[in-house]
Design a protein around this motif. Structure first.
Motif, PDB file in Angstrom:
ATOM      1  N   ASP A   1       9.690   5.499  -7.578  1.00 39.70           N
ATOM      2  CA  ASP A   1      10.543   4.638  -8.406  1.00 39.70           C
ATOM      3  C   ASP A   1       9.944   4.680  -9.814  1.00 39.70           C
ATOM      4  O   ASP A   1       9.087   3.881 -10.170  1.00 39.70           O
ATOM      5  CB  ASP A   1      10.546   3.215  -7.857  1.00 39.70           C
ATOM      6  CG  ASP A   1      11.566   2.318  -8.565  1.00 39.70           C
ATOM      7  OD1 ASP A   1      12.032   2.697  -9.668  1.00 39.70           O
ATOM      8  OD2 ASP A   1      11.885   1.244  -8.030  1.00 39.70           O
ATOM      9  N   ARG A   2      10.408   5.641 -10.593  1.00 42.17           N
ATOM     10  CA  ARG A   2       9.766   5.925 -11.882  1.00 42.17           C
ATOM     11  C   ARG A   2       9.952   4.811 -12.901  1.00 42.17           C
ATOM     12  O   ARG A   2       9.239   4.753 -13.906  1.00 42.17           O
ATOM     13  CB  ARG A   2      10.279   7.260 -12.425  1.00 42.17           C
ATOM     14  CG  ARG A   2       9.811   8.441 -11.572  1.00 42.17           C
ATOM     15  CD  ARG A   2      10.337   9.759 -12.096  1.00 42.17           C
ATOM     16  NE  ARG A   2      11.788   9.823 -12.060  1.00 42.17           N
ATOM     17  CZ  ARG A   2      12.492  10.122 -10.962  1.00 42.17           C
ATOM     18  NH1 ARG A   2      11.874  10.363  -9.817  1.00 42.17           N
ATOM     19  NH2 ARG A   2      13.813  10.175 -11.014  1.00 42.17           N
ATOM     20  N   GLY A   3      10.869   3.917 -12.631  1.00 43.16           N
ATOM     21  CA  GLY A   3      11.053   2.780 -13.526  1.00 43.16           C
ATOM     22  C   GLY A   3       9.850   1.861 -13.539  1.00 43.16           C
ATOM     23  O   GLY A   3       9.647   1.095 -14.488  1.00 43.16           O
ATOM     24  N   TYR A   4       9.034   1.952 -12.471  1.00 45.48           N
ATOM     25  CA  TYR A   4       7.848   1.108 -12.380  1.00 45.48           C
ATOM     26  C   TYR A   4       6.572   1.878 -12.749  1.00 45.48           C
ATOM     27  O   TYR A   4       5.466   1.341 -12.623  1.00 45.48           O
ATOM     28  CB  TYR A   4       7.713   0.534 -10.963  1.00 45.48           C
ATOM     29  CG  TYR A   4       8.742  -0.512 -10.645  1.00 45.48           C
ATOM     30  CD1 TYR A   4       8.539  -1.851 -11.008  1.00 45.48           C
ATOM     31  CD2 TYR A   4       9.938  -0.174 -10.020  1.00 45.48           C
ATOM     32  CE1 TYR A   4       9.484  -2.810 -10.721  1.00 45.48           C
ATOM     33  CE2 TYR A   4      10.901  -1.131  -9.734  1.00 45.48           C
ATOM     34  CZ  TYR A   4      10.672  -2.445 -10.095  1.00 45.48           C
ATOM     35  OH  TYR A   4      11.628  -3.402  -9.831  1.00 45.48           O
ATOM     36  N   VAL A   5       6.740   3.121 -13.174  1.00 42.52           N
ATOM     37  CA  VAL A   5       5.573   3.924 -13.576  1.00 42.52           C
ATOM     38  C   VAL A   5       5.391   3.749 -15.078  1.00 42.52           C
ATOM     39  O   VAL A   5       6.097   4.359 -15.883  1.00 42.52           O
ATOM     40  CB  VAL A   5       5.762   5.411 -13.214  1.00 42.52           C
ATOM     41  CG1 VAL A   5       4.569   6.222 -13.705  1.00 42.52           C
ATOM     42  CG2 VAL A   5       5.950   5.570 -11.703  1.00 42.52           C
TER      43      VAL A   5
ATOM     44  N   PRO B   1       3.171   7.672 -16.923  1.00 38.45           N
ATOM     45  CA  PRO B   1       3.395   8.833 -16.051  1.00 38.45           C
ATOM     46  C   PRO B   1       2.196   9.778 -15.959  1.00 38.45           C
ATOM     47  O   PRO B   1       1.873  10.273 -14.871  1.00 38.45           O
ATOM     48  CB  PRO B   1       4.597   9.527 -16.690  1.00 38.45           C
ATOM     49  CG  PRO B   1       5.327   8.429 -17.390  1.00 38.45           C
ATOM     50  CD  PRO B   1       4.260   7.520 -17.906  1.00 38.45           C
ATOM     51  N   GLU B   2       1.531  10.026 -17.083  1.00 42.47           N
ATOM     52  CA  GLU B   2       0.398  10.948 -17.078  1.00 42.47           C
ATOM     53  C   GLU B   2      -0.709  10.442 -16.156  1.00 42.47           C
ATOM     54  O   GLU B   2      -1.281  11.204 -15.362  1.00 42.47           O
ATOM     55  CB  GLU B   2      -0.143  11.131 -18.494  1.00 42.47           C
ATOM     56  CG  GLU B   2      -1.164  12.232 -18.646  1.00 42.47           C
ATOM     57  CD  GLU B   2      -0.537  13.612 -18.702  1.00 42.47           C
ATOM     58  OE1 GLU B   2      -1.298  14.590 -18.659  1.00 42.47           O
ATOM     59  OE2 GLU B   2       0.696  13.729 -18.767  1.00 42.47           O
ATOM     60  N   ALA B   3      -1.016   9.165 -16.255  1.00 46.12           N
ATOM     61  CA  ALA B   3      -2.050   8.585 -15.410  1.00 46.12           C
ATOM     62  C   ALA B   3      -1.619   8.589 -13.944  1.00 46.12           C
ATOM     63  O   ALA B   3      -2.433   8.857 -13.045  1.00 46.12           O
ATOM     64  CB  ALA B   3      -2.357   7.165 -15.876  1.00 46.12           C
ATOM     65  N   TRP B   4      -0.352   8.304 -13.697  1.00 44.43           N
ATOM     66  CA  TRP B   4       0.173   8.278 -12.331  1.00 44.43           C
ATOM     67  C   TRP B   4       0.058   9.663 -11.703  1.00 44.43           C
ATOM     68  O   TRP B   4      -0.421   9.813 -10.565  1.00 44.43           O
ATOM     69  CB  TRP B   4       1.635   7.823 -12.363  1.00 44.43           C
ATOM     70  CG  TRP B   4       2.249   7.544 -11.026  1.00 44.43           C
ATOM     71  CD1 TRP B   4       2.329   6.344 -10.389  1.00 44.43           C
ATOM     72  CD2 TRP B   4       2.894   8.507 -10.156  1.00 44.43           C
ATOM     73  NE1 TRP B   4       2.981   6.488  -9.186  1.00 44.43           N
ATOM     74  CE2 TRP B   4       3.339   7.807  -9.021  1.00 44.43           C
ATOM     75  CE3 TRP B   4       3.136   9.875 -10.236  1.00 44.43           C
ATOM     76  CZ2 TRP B   4       4.012   8.422  -7.972  1.00 44.43           C
ATOM     77  CZ3 TRP B   4       3.803  10.512  -9.190  1.00 44.43           C
ATOM     78  CH2 TRP B   4       4.237   9.781  -8.075  1.00 44.43           C
ATOM     79  N   LEU B   5       0.479  10.682 -12.423  1.00 42.69           N
ATOM     80  CA  LEU B   5       0.433  12.049 -11.907  1.00 42.69           C
ATOM     81  C   LEU B   5      -1.008  12.510 -11.668  1.00 42.69           C
ATOM     82  O   LEU B   5      -1.304  13.176 -10.670  1.00 42.69           O
ATOM     83  CB  LEU B   5       1.130  13.000 -12.882  1.00 42.69           C
ATOM     84  CG  LEU B   5       2.643  12.829 -13.010  1.00 42.69           C
ATOM     85  CD1 LEU B   5       3.166  13.634 -14.201  1.00 42.69           C
ATOM     86  CD2 LEU B   5       3.352  13.253 -11.730  1.00 42.69           C
ATOM     87  N   THR B   6      -1.904  12.132 -12.578  1.00 42.77           N
ATOM     88  CA  THR B   6      -3.315  12.505 -12.428  1.00 42.77           C
ATOM     89  C   THR B   6      -3.905  11.873 -11.179  1.00 42.77           C
ATOM     90  O   THR B   6      -4.632  12.527 -10.422  1.00 42.77           O
ATOM     91  CB  THR B   6      -4.116  12.070 -13.662  1.00 42.77           C
ATOM     92  OG1 THR B   6      -3.590  12.732 -14.817  1.00 42.77           O
ATOM     93  CG2 THR B   6      -5.586  12.406 -13.517  1.00 42.77           C
ATOM     94  N   LYS B   7      -3.581  10.618 -10.957  1.00 44.39           N
ATOM     95  CA  LYS B   7      -4.105   9.926  -9.776  1.00 44.39           C
ATOM     96  C   LYS B   7      -3.569  10.561  -8.493  1.00 44.39           C
ATOM     97  O   LYS B   7      -4.334  10.786  -7.538  1.00 44.39           O
ATOM     98  CB  LYS B   7      -3.738   8.447  -9.818  1.00 44.39           C
ATOM     99  CG  LYS B   7      -4.257   7.661  -8.616  1.00 44.39           C
ATOM    100  CD  LYS B   7      -4.156   6.168  -8.824  1.00 44.39           C
ATOM    101  CE  LYS B   7      -4.772   5.424  -7.648  1.00 44.39           C
ATOM    102  NZ  LYS B   7      -4.915   3.976  -7.901  1.00 44.39           N
ATOM    103  N   VAL B   8      -2.294  10.874  -8.477  1.00 41.61           N
ATOM    104  CA  VAL B   8      -1.704  11.449  -7.271  1.00 41.61           C
ATOM    105  C   VAL B   8      -2.309  12.814  -6.960  1.00 41.61           C
ATOM    106  O   VAL B   8      -2.729  13.078  -5.829  1.00 41.61           O
ATOM    107  CB  VAL B   8      -0.171  11.560  -7.406  1.00 41.61           C
ATOM    108  CG1 VAL B   8       0.415  12.386  -6.254  1.00 41.61           C
ATOM    109  CG2 VAL B   8       0.450  10.170  -7.411  1.00 41.61           C
ATOM    110  N   VAL B   9      -2.373  13.712  -7.951  1.00 47.14           N
ATOM    111  CA  VAL B   9      -2.891  15.044  -7.669  1.00 47.14           C
ATOM    112  C   VAL B   9      -4.375  14.995  -7.306  1.00 47.14           C
ATOM    113  O   VAL B   9      -4.832  15.731  -6.425  1.00 47.14           O
ATOM    114  CB  VAL B   9      -2.636  16.011  -8.856  1.00 47.14           C
ATOM    115  CG1 VAL B   9      -3.621  15.787  -9.995  1.00 47.14           C
ATOM    116  CG2 VAL B   9      -2.695  17.462  -8.386  1.00 47.14           C
ATOM    117  N   THR B  10      -5.132  14.109  -7.945  1.00 45.70           N
ATOM    118  CA  THR B  10      -6.558  13.990  -7.617  1.00 45.70           C
ATOM    119  C   THR B  10      -6.743  13.552  -6.175  1.00 45.70           C
ATOM    120  O   THR B  10      -7.555  14.121  -5.429  1.00 45.70           O
ATOM    121  CB  THR B  10      -7.251  12.994  -8.555  1.00 45.70           C
ATOM    122  OG1 THR B  10      -7.154  13.462  -9.903  1.00 45.70           O
ATOM    123  CG2 THR B  10      -8.708  12.811  -8.191  1.00 45.70           C
ATOM    124  N   ASN B  11      -5.980  12.561  -5.760  1.00 49.83           N
ATOM    125  CA  ASN B  11      -6.142  12.053  -4.404  1.00 49.83           C
ATOM    126  C   ASN B  11      -5.605  13.014  -3.349  1.00 49.83           C
ATOM    127  O   ASN B  11      -6.140  13.074  -2.233  1.00 49.83           O
ATOM    128  CB  ASN B  11      -5.512  10.666  -4.281  1.00 49.83           C
ATOM    129  CG  ASN B  11      -6.386   9.588  -4.904  1.00 49.83           C
ATOM    130  OD1 ASN B  11      -7.384   9.183  -4.325  1.00 49.83           O
ATOM    131  ND2 ASN B  11      -6.046   9.160  -6.105  1.00 49.83           N
TER     132      ASN B  11
END
Length: 312
Positions: free
Chosen positions: A45-49, A52-62
């Protein structure tokens, strides 16, 4: 998914791939992690992101950490046959190379050393050294405290430094010259010259042309010189294994000079060198086909100069 959301992800793709490659040491695994991140971005739900850069970094790292912690990855990496995947200079997956720390963090030598770190230590080290994240940002990505981030980075730096004796960073021209001399000595049988071109603490590792059950490791100058001389001595059996008589090129791989063996525009093996204080400090020989896929793709789009040796 709307076009703006796709564009937002694509703007981050190369950086995410570079991060994933440093964490996993494998281009194929890094590509999978980036694609899985895209799938999650689609479902979010990108409206709550908010960032985005930090969100994507966290997801790919994990996602990378999940891979490092998986039973399959632990088995592969503990089995004694794992080496990082070499990438040709210019590959966007190598990522930032403005500072010494960024260049070092993607070298084959450091990618190999990082195997000895815990997943969290490896992630904190890469995020800090290669991407200059603050400890507060790293804490948010890894769901740890800032103090824990500082401890992870400190331990990682100490463990990497303990295995590496740094000299001055070799300029590309000097490093290439040393490798040219080394290759000339190796192919002419001048073992004493090979010994002279190695640092006192030199190391060598090879996957045995992709056929060995475990990595082959050598630590004394004399043993390394003998191994190199034997490896570079052409035989009919080696030519059959390579599919012909390779041309030997010198190019940059992961920021370091490397000898690349090519048969009919197909890379069949590479030996990457670390040069320190005008001598060879380490060698990594990689010929396993599954470790050369991306390098091969890049080589076919590459315009190499004349080979150092036309037909080995």
């Amino acid at each position: 998914m709307d076009v703006a959301a796709i564009d937002r992800f694509e703007a981050s793709r190369d950086r995410l791939a570079s991060l994933a490659y440093r964490l996993l040491g494998s281009a194929a695994d890094a590509e999978d992690a980036v694609q899985d991140t895209f799938v999650r971005w689609q479902a979010a739900d990108r409206g709550y992101v908010a960032a985005p850069e930090a969100w994507l970094t966290k997801v790919v790292t994990n996602l990378c950490l999940d891979r490092l912690r998986s039973a399959q990855a632990r088995h592969e990496r503990a089995s004694g046959v794992w080496l990082p995947e070499p990438l040709l200079q210019g590959d966007l997956m190598l990522g930032p190379a403005d500072t010494f720390e960024q260049r070092e963090s993607v070298s084959l030598a450091v990618l190999t050393l990082m195997e000895r770190l815990s997943p969290n230590e490896r992630a904190a080290y890469v995020l800090r050294e290669a991407f200059s994240y603050s400890h507060a940002e790293i804490a948010g990505i890894l769901d740890i405290t800032e103090s824990a981030s500082q401890q992870h980075v400190h331990r990682a730096r100490r463990r990497v430094a303990a295995e590496r004796r740094r000299g001055g960073e070799a300029d590309p021209a000097t490093a290439r010259r040393v490798v040219e001399e080394f290759l000339a000595a190796a192919t002419s049988g001048r073992t004493e010259r090979l010994v002279a071109l190695l640092t006192d603490d030199a190391t060598a590792v090879s996957d045995g042309a992709g056929l060995a059950r475990r990595l082959l490791r050598y630590k004394t100058r004399e043993r390394i010189a003998s191994f190199v001389r034997a490896g570079f001595k052409p035989t009919p059996a080696k030519r059959r294994l390579a599919g012909g008589s390779p041309a030997l090129h010198i190019a940059l791989v992961n920021g370091s000079p490397a000898v690349i063996a090519v048969v009919d525009d197909q890379v069949v093996g590479t030996v990457a060198f670390e040069v320190r204080d005008g001598k060879v400090a380490s060698l990594q020989g990689i010929a396993a086909t599954d470790r050369l896929t991306r390098l091969n793709q890049a080589w076919r789009q590459h315009e190499p100069g004349a080979p150092a040796i036309n037909a080995w």
